[in-house]
Design a protein around this motif. Structure first.
Motif, PDB file in Angstrom:
ATOM      1  N   SER A 166      23.324 -65.542 -89.628  1.00 25.94           N
ATOM      2  CA  SER A 166      22.273 -65.270 -90.605  1.00 25.94           C
ATOM      3  C   SER A 166      21.362 -64.173 -90.075  1.00 25.94           C
ATOM      4  O   SER A 166      21.075 -64.099 -88.872  1.00 25.94           O
ATOM      5  CB  SER A 166      21.457 -66.534 -90.871  1.00 25.94           C
ATOM      6  OG  SER A 166      22.292 -67.569 -91.368  1.00 25.94           O
ATOM      7  N   ASN A 167      20.909 -63.350 -90.968  1.00 24.57           N
ATOM      8  CA  ASN A 167      20.025 -62.246 -90.574  1.00 24.57           C
ATOM      9  C   ASN A 167      18.587 -62.748 -90.517  1.00 24.57           C
ATOM     10  O   ASN A 167      17.743 -62.437 -91.357  1.00 24.57           O
ATOM     11  CB  ASN A 167      20.161 -61.084 -91.565  1.00 24.57           C
ATOM     12  CG  ASN A 167      19.408 -59.854 -91.095  1.00 24.57           C
ATOM     13  OD1 ASN A 167      19.191 -59.673 -89.895  1.00 24.57           O
ATOM     14  ND2 ASN A 167      18.985 -59.028 -92.038  1.00 24.57           N
ATOM     15  N   ILE A 168      18.311 -63.540 -89.485  1.00 27.42           N
ATOM     16  CA  ILE A 168      17.001 -64.161 -89.356  1.00 27.42           C
ATOM     17  C   ILE A 168      16.079 -63.262 -88.548  1.00 27.42           C
ATOM     18  O   ILE A 168      16.442 -62.762 -87.486  1.00 27.42           O
ATOM     19  CB  ILE A 168      17.127 -65.541 -88.679  1.00 27.42           C
ATOM     20  CG1 ILE A 168      17.951 -66.491 -89.553  1.00 27.42           C
ATOM     21  CG2 ILE A 168      15.751 -66.141 -88.401  1.00 27.42           C
ATOM     22  CD1 ILE A 168      18.200 -67.843 -88.922  1.00 27.42           C
ATOM     23  N   THR A 169      14.890 -63.070 -89.059  1.00 34.02           N
ATOM     24  CA  THR A 169      13.849 -62.325 -88.352  1.00 34.02           C
ATOM     25  C   THR A 169      12.556 -63.127 -88.416  1.00 34.02           C
ATOM     26  O   THR A 169      12.492 -64.185 -89.041  1.00 34.02           O
ATOM     27  CB  THR A 169      13.634 -60.937 -88.978  1.00 34.02           C
ATOM     28  OG1 THR A 169      13.146 -61.104 -90.310  1.00 34.02           O
ATOM     29  CG2 THR A 169      14.942 -60.134 -89.004  1.00 34.02           C
ATOM     30  N   SER A 170      11.509 -62.592 -87.819  1.00 37.01           N
ATOM     31  CA  SER A 170      10.227 -63.295 -87.859  1.00 37.01           C
ATOM     32  C   SER A 170       9.648 -63.321 -89.264  1.00 37.01           C
ATOM     33  O   SER A 170       8.920 -64.253 -89.619  1.00 37.01           O
ATOM     34  CB  SER A 170       9.236 -62.638 -86.889  1.00 37.01           C
ATOM     35  OG  SER A 170       9.050 -61.282 -87.220  1.00 37.01           O
ATOM     36  N   SER A 171       9.979 -62.328 -90.086  1.00 46.99           N
ATOM     37  CA  SER A 171       9.410 -62.267 -91.433  1.00 46.99           C
ATOM     38  C   SER A 171      10.109 -63.201 -92.411  1.00 46.99           C
ATOM     39  O   SER A 171       9.498 -63.651 -93.383  1.00 46.99           O
ATOM     40  CB  SER A 171       9.454 -60.830 -91.956  1.00 46.99           C
ATOM     41  OG  SER A 171      10.795 -60.360 -91.999  1.00 46.99           O
ATOM     42  N   ASN A 172      11.387 -63.485 -92.177  1.00 45.89           N
ATOM     43  CA  ASN A 172      12.113 -64.366 -93.118  1.00 45.89           C
ATOM     44  C   ASN A 172      12.629 -65.639 -92.451  1.00 45.89           C
ATOM     45  O   ASN A 172      13.641 -66.198 -92.861  1.00 45.89           O
ATOM     46  CB  ASN A 172      13.279 -63.610 -93.756  1.00 45.89           C
ATOM     47  CG  ASN A 172      14.368 -63.232 -92.750  1.00 45.89           C
ATOM     48  OD1 ASN A 172      14.219 -63.461 -91.554  1.00 45.89           O
ATOM     49  ND2 ASN A 172      15.442 -62.637 -93.242  1.00 45.89           N
ATOM     50  N   PHE A 173      11.904 -66.088 -91.405  1.00 45.94           N
ATOM     51  CA  PHE A 173      12.326 -67.283 -90.704  1.00 45.94           C
ATOM     52  C   PHE A 173      12.383 -68.452 -91.687  1.00 45.94           C
ATOM     53  O   PHE A 173      11.468 -68.624 -92.511  1.00 45.94           O
ATOM     54  CB  PHE A 173      11.339 -67.596 -89.566  1.00 45.94           C
ATOM     55  CG  PHE A 173      11.899 -68.506 -88.517  1.00 45.94           C
ATOM     56  CD1 PHE A 173      12.690 -68.012 -87.505  1.00 45.94           C
ATOM     57  CD2 PHE A 173      11.643 -69.868 -88.554  1.00 45.94           C
ATOM     58  CE1 PHE A 173      13.198 -68.848 -86.520  1.00 45.94           C
ATOM     59  CE2 PHE A 173      12.146 -70.712 -87.588  1.00 45.94           C
ATOM     60  CZ  PHE A 173      12.937 -70.201 -86.569  1.00 45.94           C
ATOM     61  N   PRO A 174      13.460 -69.263 -91.643  1.00 41.68           N
ATOM     62  CA  PRO A 174      13.698 -70.277 -92.688  1.00 41.68           C
ATOM     63  C   PRO A 174      12.519 -71.212 -92.947  1.00 41.68           C
ATOM     64  O   PRO A 174      12.202 -71.494 -94.090  1.00 41.68           O
ATOM     65  CB  PRO A 174      14.911 -71.045 -92.149  1.00 41.68           C
ATOM     66  CG  PRO A 174      15.618 -70.069 -91.273  1.00 41.68           C
ATOM     67  CD  PRO A 174      14.549 -69.218 -90.663  1.00 41.68           C
ATOM     68  N   ARG A 176       9.403 -70.719 -92.387  1.00 38.51           N
ATOM     69  CA  ARG A 176       8.112 -70.057 -92.566  1.00 38.51           C
ATOM     70  C   ARG A 176       7.685 -70.135 -94.020  1.00 38.51           C
ATOM     71  O   ARG A 176       8.460 -69.863 -94.940  1.00 38.51           O
ATOM     72  CB  ARG A 176       8.177 -68.612 -92.120  1.00 38.51           C
ATOM     73  CG  ARG A 176       6.813 -67.935 -92.053  1.00 38.51           C
ATOM     74  CD  ARG A 176       6.862 -66.625 -91.329  1.00 38.51           C
ATOM     75  NE  ARG A 176       5.520 -66.194 -90.918  1.00 38.51           N
ATOM     76  CZ  ARG A 176       5.283 -65.130 -90.173  1.00 38.51           C
ATOM     77  NH1 ARG A 176       6.296 -64.402 -89.720  1.00 38.51           N
ATOM     78  NH2 ARG A 176       4.050 -64.800 -89.842  1.00 38.51           N
ATOM     79  N   LYS A 177       6.434 -70.517 -94.215  1.00 39.65           N
ATOM     80  CA  LYS A 177       5.898 -70.642 -95.565  1.00 39.65           C
ATOM     81  C   LYS A 177       4.824 -69.585 -95.785  1.00 39.65           C
ATOM     82  O   LYS A 177       4.150 -69.146 -94.856  1.00 39.65           O
ATOM     83  CB  LYS A 177       5.312 -72.043 -95.784  1.00 39.65           C
ATOM     84  CG  LYS A 177       6.341 -73.155 -95.647  1.00 39.65           C
ATOM     85  CD  LYS A 177       5.700 -74.531 -95.806  1.00 39.65           C
ATOM     86  CE  LYS A 177       6.739 -75.625 -95.648  1.00 39.65           C
ATOM     87  NZ  LYS A 177       6.131 -76.986 -95.769  1.00 39.65           N
ATOM     88  N   LYS A 178       4.694 -69.206 -97.036  1.00 41.29           N
ATOM     89  CA  LYS A 178       3.700 -68.195 -97.363  1.00 41.29           C
ATOM     90  C   LYS A 178       2.308 -68.685 -97.033  1.00 41.29           C
ATOM     91  O   LYS A 178       1.477 -67.942 -96.502  1.00 41.29           O
ATOM     92  CB  LYS A 178       3.797 -67.830 -98.849  1.00 41.29           C
ATOM     93  CG  LYS A 178       2.841 -66.716 -99.266  1.00 41.29           C
ATOM     94  CD  LYS A 178       3.024 -66.369-100.733  1.00 41.29           C
ATOM     95  CE  LYS A 178       2.074 -65.257-101.136  1.00 41.29           C
ATOM     96  NZ  LYS A 178       2.219 -64.894-102.577  1.00 41.29           N
TER      97      LYS A 178
END
Length: 471
Positions: A166-174, A176-178
Motif C-alpha cells: 500500500s502506498n502509505i504515507t504520513s498524510s494518508n495513514f489509515p 489518521r482522522k481529519k
C-alpha cells in the motif's frame, strides 16, 4: 667403806654442760623442721603442682594450636583444590562457549554459502544449540525455553521476495482522522470520567507526575485480573527531533499491545510531523509533565540516560505497567508475561536490558533496584541500570522473571542494518542507534519500502502488515 652403807645405790652421774646443750638442740631442731621446713615444703609442693598444671595447659594449648594449624592447612589445601576445580570448570565452560560460537559461525558460514549472503537464523539456531540439536533436527518442534512458538512474519525468510505494498504515507495513514479525537480523563474530588474530545490543534490537558487524576484513571478504567496493568509508559527527555523511528516504535506498542492508556512523560514536549501523526492515530495518549531529576543520592547526574533510568523505576513502582524505550519496537503482545511480578530479558552482552520492563505496582524487585541507587556513581554508564539488574536478578531470582533467550527482545545490533535477522519468534526489538543516527534520520515511509535489512523488514511489518520488500 663404813658399816650400814648401801652398796647397791648407783652413783649420781653429772653430765657436763655440753651434753645438755646437745640434748636441747636435738629437741629444738626437729621441732623447727616440723614447724618451718615442712610447711615450706608444702608451699613449694603446691607451687610445683600449679606449675605442672600451667605447663599442662600450655601443652594443651600448644597441641590445640597444632591441631588448628593442621586444620587450616587442610582447609587451604581443600580451598586450593576447589579453586583449581573451579578454574577447571570455568575453563571447561569457556571451551564449551568457544565450541558453541564455533558451531554458530559454521552454521552462519554454511548459510552464507547456501544463500550467497550473510544472515542470522535467530531462535532456530539458539534453541538448537541449547538442546544440542541441529537446525534440521529442530524443525518446527516446540523446544527451547520460553520462546513463543506462534511464528510471525510469514514462512518465507529468504528476504528476496517483493510484493505490492500500500502506498502509505504520513498524510494518508489509515488510522489518521481529519479531526483528532482524544480520550482524556476528567476528574473531580471523587470521580473520574473519560471525555472523547475533538482537537484541531496540538493543545492537550497536561498532567503532573503522581497526579491523583492519573491514579483514578488507572484504578477506574484500567482494572485487570492480571498482575501487571495494561498501561504503557514512555519517557521523552531533551529537545530531540521526534523522528520516524520514534513514531514507529510508539505506534507498534499501540497496535500490538492495545494498552488501556499510554503515558508520555516529558520535560520538553515533542513536536514535528511524526509527533502530530502519532497524536492523530493514537487516541489514548496522556501527556505527563515532569522535571527531569538532576541528582541521585546527592550525586549530580551526568548522562541524560541516567535520568530516564531512575524515573522509569519510580514510575513502575508508583503505577506498575509496561515501560518501553522510545526506540523499542513491539512485534506482538506481551500479555503472557503480565502474570509475573516483574519481567525483563537478557541482552546480547549478557546484561539485562532495561528498554522493556513489565512490573506490578510496588514490585519487590523494582524497590530493591531503586534502593541500589544509594551507591550511584554518575561516571559509570550501566552500573546501576543493566548491570545492577543482572546482579539483583542473580541475588533475588524469585523476585523477577528473566527471559533467558535474548532473541525474544534483543538480537545482536550487528544484524540490524546490513543483514536480515529472523525475528519470527521475537516479542520486541531494541534499535541500537549508536553510530547510526544519520541513517536513522533518513528513514521514512518511502525509504523503508525497499530497505533490505532487519529494520526495513520490521518497519514494513509494523506499518504495512508484511515484511516483504515493496515493488
Amino acid at each position: 667403806m663404813g658399816i650400814g652403807t648401801n652398796i647397791s645405790k648407783k652413783p649420781k652421774i653429772v653430765f657436763p654442760t655440753c651434753i645438755r646443750l646437745v640434748r636441747i638442740f636435738c629437741f629444738i631442731i626437729p621441732s623447727l623442721v616440723m614447724f618451718l621446713v615442712i610447711p615450706y615444703a608444702y608451699v613449694h609442693m603446691d607451687s610445683f603442682s600449679i606449675y605442672r598444671k600451667v605447663q599442662a595447659k600450655e601443652n594443651n594449648e600448644t597441641q590445640l594450636f597444632k591441631i588448628t594449624s593442621a586444620r587450616m592447612q587442610n582447609t587451604l589445601r581443600t580451598s586450593k583444590l576447589k579453586d583449581s576445580r573451579r578454574v577447571a570448570k570455568q575453563n571447561n565452560e569457556t571451551q564449551i562457549l568457544k565450541n558453541t560460537l564455533a558451531r554458530i559461525q559454521n552454521i552462519l558460514r554454511a548459510s552464507k554459502q547456501a544463500r550467497g549472503r550473510s544472515r542470522e537464523e535467530s531462535c532456530d539456531i539458539e534453541i538448537a544449540l541449547l538442546r544440542n540439536r541441529t537446525v534440521k533436527e529442530l524443525g518446527t518442534s516446540p523446544v527451547g525455553l520460553s520462546v513463543n512458538y506462534t511464528a510471525i512474519g510469514g514462512t518465507d525468510w529468504n528476504f528476496n521476495t517483493s510484493i505490492r505494498c500500500s502506498n502509505i504515507t504520513s498524510s494518508n495513514f489509515p488510522q489518521r482522522k481529519k479531526n483528532r479525537h482524544q480520550n482524556l480523563p476528567k476528574c473531580d474530588a471523587e470521580y473520574v470520567k473519560l471525555e472523547n474530545l475533538e482537537r484541531m490543534n496540538d493543545s492537550f490537558p497536561l498532567f503532573g507526575s503522581r497526579d491523583n487524576c492519573i491514579r483514578k484513571k488507572i484504578n477506574t478504567f484500567c482494572k485487570t485480573d492480571l498482575v501487571v496493568p495494561n498501561i504503557v509508559h514512555f519517557i521523552w527527555f531533551g529537545n530531540l527531533k521526534f523522528d520516524f523511528i520514534y513514531f514507529v516504535a510508539m505506534y507498534s506498542t499501540f497496535k500490538h499491545q492495545n494498552p488501556c492508556v499510554i503515558f508520555v512523560y516529558y520535560d520538553t514536549l515533542p513536536s514535528g510531523e511524526y509527533w502530530t501523526l502519532l497524536l492523530d492515530v493514537v487516541p489514548n495518549i496522556i501527556l505527563v509533565s515532569v522535571t527531569s531529576p538532576s541528582e541521585i543520592s546527592g550525586r549530580k547526574i551526568i548522562y541524560v540516560q541516567h535520568k530516564s533510568d531512575i524515573l522509569r523505576l519510580l514510575i513502575l513502582k508508583e503505577y506498575g505497567g509496561i515501560y518501553l524505550d522510545t526506540d523499542q519496537l513491539l512485534l506482538r503482545s506481551v500479555d503472557r508475561f503480565r502474570n509475573k511480578d516483574c519481567t525483563m530479558g537478557w541482552a546480547p552482552d549478557i546484561s539485562i536490558g532495561s528498554a522493556l520492563i513489565l512490573a506490578k505496582k510496588q514490585s519487590s524487585f523494582i524497590r530493591r533496584w531503586i534502593e541500589s541507587y544509594a551507591s550511584y556513581n554518575p561516571k559509570l554508564w550501566g552500573e546501576n541500570s543493566v548491570l545492577m539488574a543482572a546482579k539483583l536478578a542473580i541475588q533475588y531470582p524469585t523476585l523477577i522473571n528473566v527471559e533467558k533467550h535474548y532473541c525474544l527482545f534483543y538480537p545482536d545490533p550487528v544484524y540490524y542494518y546490513n543483514h536480515n535477522y529472523k525475528w519470527s519468534h521475537s516479542y520486541s526489538l531494541h534499535i541500537f542507534k549508536q553510530g547510526k543516527m544519520e541513517q536513522m534520520k533518513a528513514m521514512n515511509f518511502t525509504s523503508i519500502r525497499k530497505l533490505n535489512s532487519t529494520l526495513g523488514a520490521v518497519f514494513r511489518y509494523i506499518l504495512f502488515g508484511n515484511k516483504e520488500l515493496c515493488l
